[in-house]
Motif scaffolding. Structure first.
Motif, mmCIF file in Angstrom:
data_model
loop_
_atom_site.group_PDB
_atom_site.id
_atom_site.type_symbol
_atom_site.label_atom_id
_atom_site.label_comp_id
_atom_site.label_asym_id
_atom_site.label_seq_id
_atom_site.Cartn_x
_atom_site.Cartn_y
_atom_site.Cartn_z
ATOM 1 N N GLU A 36 -19.474 16.955 44.065
ATOM 2 C CA GLU A 36 -18.262 17.721 44.325
ATOM 3 C C GLU A 36 -17.522 17.287 45.584
ATOM 4 O O GLU A 36 -16.308 17.201 45.617
ATOM 5 C CB GLU A 36 -18.616 19.209 44.429
ATOM 6 C CG GLU A 36 -19.102 19.806 43.123
ATOM 7 C CD GLU A 36 -19.439 21.283 43.262
ATOM 8 O OE1 GLU A 36 -19.553 21.763 44.409
ATOM 9 O OE2 GLU A 36 -19.573 21.939 42.231
ATOM 10 N N HIS A 55 -27.181 27.083 44.019
ATOM 11 C CA HIS A 55 -27.258 27.986 42.858
ATOM 12 C C HIS A 55 -27.278 29.468 43.260
ATOM 13 O O HIS A 55 -28.278 30.151 43.099
ATOM 14 C CB HIS A 55 -28.515 27.700 42.030
ATOM 15 C CG HIS A 55 -28.894 26.252 41.970
ATOM 16 N ND1 HIS A 55 -28.042 25.277 41.517
ATOM 17 C CD2 HIS A 55 -30.049 25.618 42.302
ATOM 18 C CE1 HIS A 55 -28.652 24.109 41.570
ATOM 19 N NE2 HIS A 55 -29.858 24.292 42.053
ATOM 20 N N SER A 100 -20.191 31.049 36.948
ATOM 21 C CA SER A 100 -20.822 30.051 36.089
ATOM 22 C C SER A 100 -20.854 28.677 36.757
ATOM 23 O O SER A 100 -21.559 27.775 36.292
ATOM 24 C CB SER A 100 -20.072 29.963 34.752
ATOM 25 O OG SER A 100 -18.727 29.564 34.962
ATOM 26 N N HIS A 101 -20.114 28.510 37.831
ATOM 27 C CA HIS A 101 -20.056 27.218 38.510
ATOM 28 C C HIS A 101 -21.199 27.030 39.510
ATOM 29 O O HIS A 101 -21.414 25.922 39.988
ATOM 30 C CB HIS A 101 -18.717 27.064 39.245
ATOM 31 C CG HIS A 101 -18.497 25.688 39.782
ATOM 32 N ND1 HIS A 101 -18.318 24.590 38.964
ATOM 33 C CD2 HIS A 101 -18.454 25.225 41.067
ATOM 34 C CE1 HIS A 101 -18.154 23.517 39.714
ATOM 35 N NE2 HIS A 101 -18.238 23.866 40.982
ATOM 36 N N ASP A 102 -21.943 28.096 39.806
ATOM 37 C CA ASP A 102 -23.051 27.932 40.762
ATOM 38 C C ASP A 102 -24.291 28.732 40.357
ATOM 39 O O ASP A 102 -25.057 29.185 41.199
ATOM 40 C CB ASP A 102 -22.609 28.311 42.185
ATOM 41 C CG ASP A 102 -22.378 29.811 42.363
ATOM 42 O OD1 ASP A 102 -22.286 30.532 41.353
ATOM 43 O OD2 ASP A 102 -22.296 30.257 43.524
ATOM 44 N N ASN A 129 -25.819 27.798 33.728
ATOM 45 C CA ASN A 129 -24.754 26.874 33.349
ATOM 46 C C ASN A 129 -24.709 25.643 34.254
ATOM 47 O O ASN A 129 -24.733 24.511 33.773
ATOM 48 C CB ASN A 129 -23.396 27.593 33.401
ATOM 49 C CG ASN A 129 -23.315 28.753 32.440
ATOM 50 O OD1 ASN A 129 -23.139 28.579 31.242
ATOM 51 N ND2 ASN A 129 -23.445 29.971 32.964
ATOM 52 N N ARG A 130 -24.664 25.867 35.556
ATOM 53 C CA ARG A 130 -24.449 24.768 36.492
ATOM 54 C C ARG A 130 -25.693 23.902 36.701
ATOM 55 O O ARG A 130 -25.596 22.669 36.762
ATOM 56 C CB ARG A 130 -23.983 25.323 37.834
ATOM 57 C CG ARG A 130 -23.630 24.263 38.864
ATOM 58 C CD ARG A 130 -22.512 23.382 38.389
ATOM 59 N NE ARG A 130 -22.122 22.413 39.410
ATOM 60 C CZ ARG A 130 -21.676 21.196 39.162
ATOM 61 N NH1 ARG A 130 -21.563 20.792 37.906
ATOM 62 N NH2 ARG A 130 -21.336 20.394 40.132
ATOM 63 N N GLN A 155 -26.104 21.212 34.113
ATOM 64 C CA GLN A 155 -25.091 20.175 34.273
ATOM 65 C C GLN A 155 -25.503 19.170 35.341
ATOM 66 O O GLN A 155 -25.379 17.951 35.156
ATOM 67 C CB GLN A 155 -23.747 20.808 34.654
ATOM 68 C CG GLN A 155 -23.098 21.628 33.549
ATOM 69 C CD GLN A 155 -21.834 22.332 34.036
ATOM 70 O OE1 GLN A 155 -21.391 22.140 35.164
ATOM 71 N NE2 GLN A 155 -21.266 23.162 33.181
#
Length: 485
Positions: free
Chosen positions: A201, A339, A344-346, A350-351, A354
């Motif tokens: 990121e 996390h 949902s991004h952390d 989900n993350r 990924q």
């Protein structure tokens, strides 16, 4: 006739000042004469290549290091440290004895235990328990050693990242890569001895201090290679400047810097001279290095690389190409492993999958590729982050997404190659994965062990600064003998 001071304090000041002047003048005159005698030798030594290979203190098992730094801190209880008891009590309040006197980065009140939503299975002949999120790592389980008992003193990202890199939580100390090149130099004349590659990121929280040289000469700091444009800034000649003009200008600049160095003896001028010369050589070496398009299709299939794109996979392949050319220390940062479960991004549902997809295949491919080229025996590969994650759900602001807070008490890393005993699982945490109960390994122990494998006694690799000798491990660090083959 000068007036003699009658006030006792004025008289004392005058006498002490005169004593100080003559004492210092005596030393100063002698020092000036001595400096003139030794100046030529000092200048000659300073202008030699400071990155020239140096012999280890004793026979070394490893020549180079590739550090896969998962910035943000991966969850060990979802990847490497399976806890059936945690699964059994999932959703229940944490036992009060664990919470007494404890402080967290974000957790408030009494959190609930959070079992992993992922299946674990034993892999390889070693039977290492590894999460389903890392299927490629399972295929090389017998080549790695998993350390489940790493701990740190820091529980915020920036100081923890700086601590893991430099052995101290405050900006200003040399990184391990800098110490390595200071102690051993580099076997590559056309590339920096310490290279940094970044994906994910953004930049690590600890910033460039994570690969800085601190109080060591700046020639030892990490050089960041960019993913787009020139890999290194100003690598190409400006418009209208050909190679001969560039060479002529560097020769003139070197002559002027050399005159200044002779007059002052400042080692940073020598660093600058060497940096300009290295930059000139890199104009030829770097474009060829970063062009991975000429690698065979089988290698791109192995790593999952896509030439021209920014990715962790491309950086892993570049890391192999770097150590193949004799670079001493290569560090890959992949940011995003934080996390907390605020969205949902952390989160870990989900993350986390990924991030594992982005890194698992390439990390395992790196080990396979090094091994098939005969380089794994001489290259230490390390994977891990700055701390671990709590075995409880963070639940910040009553979020419905599952996440874990920072946890410095116990977490997992893996290490391979370069004299590391393969197929080992070292250390043990309690039934909830909260505290270490067997074979604790702190950051200084990890550094001491890595330096030992490179033929360096960590207590003797020192640099004098501000009146005392400093070292990477400060006044701590023990070699983890159970990890050594």
């Amino acid at each position: 006739m000068p007036t003699v001071p009658t006030n006792p304090s004025d008289r004392l000041l005058r006498e002490s000042t005169r004593r100080w002047f003559f004492r210092q003048a005596g030393f100063g005159i002698g020092s000036a004469a001595l400096s003139n005698l030794i100046a030529p030798a000092r200048v000659d030594a300073a202008t030699e290549n400071p990155l020239a290979p140096k012999p280890p203190m004793y026979p070394a098992k490893a020549k180079s290091v590739i550090f896969l730094f998962m910035a943000g801190a991966p969850s060990q209880v979802d990847l490497f440290d399976f806890k059936p008891t945690l699964q059994q009590y999932d959703g229940q309040n944490v036992p009060q004895e664990l919470m007494k006197g404890e402080r967290f980065a974000f957790i408030k009140g009494t959190p609930k235990l959070l079992g992993s939503p992922y299946e674990f299975a034993r892999a390889g002949k070693s039977g290492a328990e590894i999460s389903e999120l890392l299927p490629h790592l399972r295929t090389v389980a017998d080549d790695i050693s998993i350390i489940r008992s790493i701990h740190t003193t820091q529980f915020n990202h920036a100081p923890a990242q700086i601590f893991l890199n430099t052995g101290f939580q405050i900006i200003g100390r040399p990184s391990m890569g800098a110490w390595s090149t200071y102690g051993l130099g580099s076997e590559c004349k056309d590339l920096p001895g310490f290279v940094v590659l970044i994906s994910g990121e953004n930049q690590p929280d600890g910033g460039k201090a994570c690969w800085g040289s601190g109080f060591l000469p700046t020639v030892y700091q990490g050089v960041e290679f960019r993913s787009q444009g020139d890999p290194v800034l100003f690598l190409t000649n400006p418009a209208g400047v050909d190679d001969q003009s560039r060479r002529d200008s560097l020769d003139l600049l070197k002559s002027l810097n050399q005159d200044h160095l002779t007059a002052s003896g400042d080692p940073e001028i020598a660093t600058r001279i060497n940096s300009y010369e290295m930059a000139y050589r890199m104009q030829s070496s770097v474009p060829d290095l970063v062009d991975i398009s000429h690698e065979p299709p089988s290698i791109h299939e192995l790593y999952g690389t896509e030439p021209g794109k920014k990715s962790f996979a491309n950086n892993c392949l570049l890391a192999r190409r770097l150590v193949e050319r004799g670079v001493r220390f290569v560090q890959l940062y992949h940011r995003g492993w934080d996390h907390h479960g605020t969205s949902s991004h952390d989160d870990i549902v989900n993350r986390l999958p990924q991030l594992c997809q982005e890194t698992d295949r390439a990390a395992a491919a790196l080990l396979t590729d090094l091994k098939q080229r005969g380089l794994l025996d001489s290259t230490i590969v390390v994977w891990g982050g700055e701390f671990g994650r709590t075995p409880m759900n963070e639940g910040r602001d009553s979020s419905k997404f599952l996440g874990r807070d920072h946890h410095p008490r116990a977490y997992s890393m893996w290490i391979a190659g370069g004299g590391i005993k393969p197929g080992v699982a070292l250390g043990k945490t309690d039934e909830l994965g909260y505290n270490i109960i067997e074979d604790p390994v702190d950051v200084h122990d990890l550094h001491a062990t890595m330096l030992h494998l490179m033929g360096i006694d960590h207590t003797k690799l020192t640099y004098r600064f501000q009146g005392r000798d400093f070292r990477l491990t400060d006044v701590e660090g023990n070699i983890v003998q159970k990890l050594i083959a």
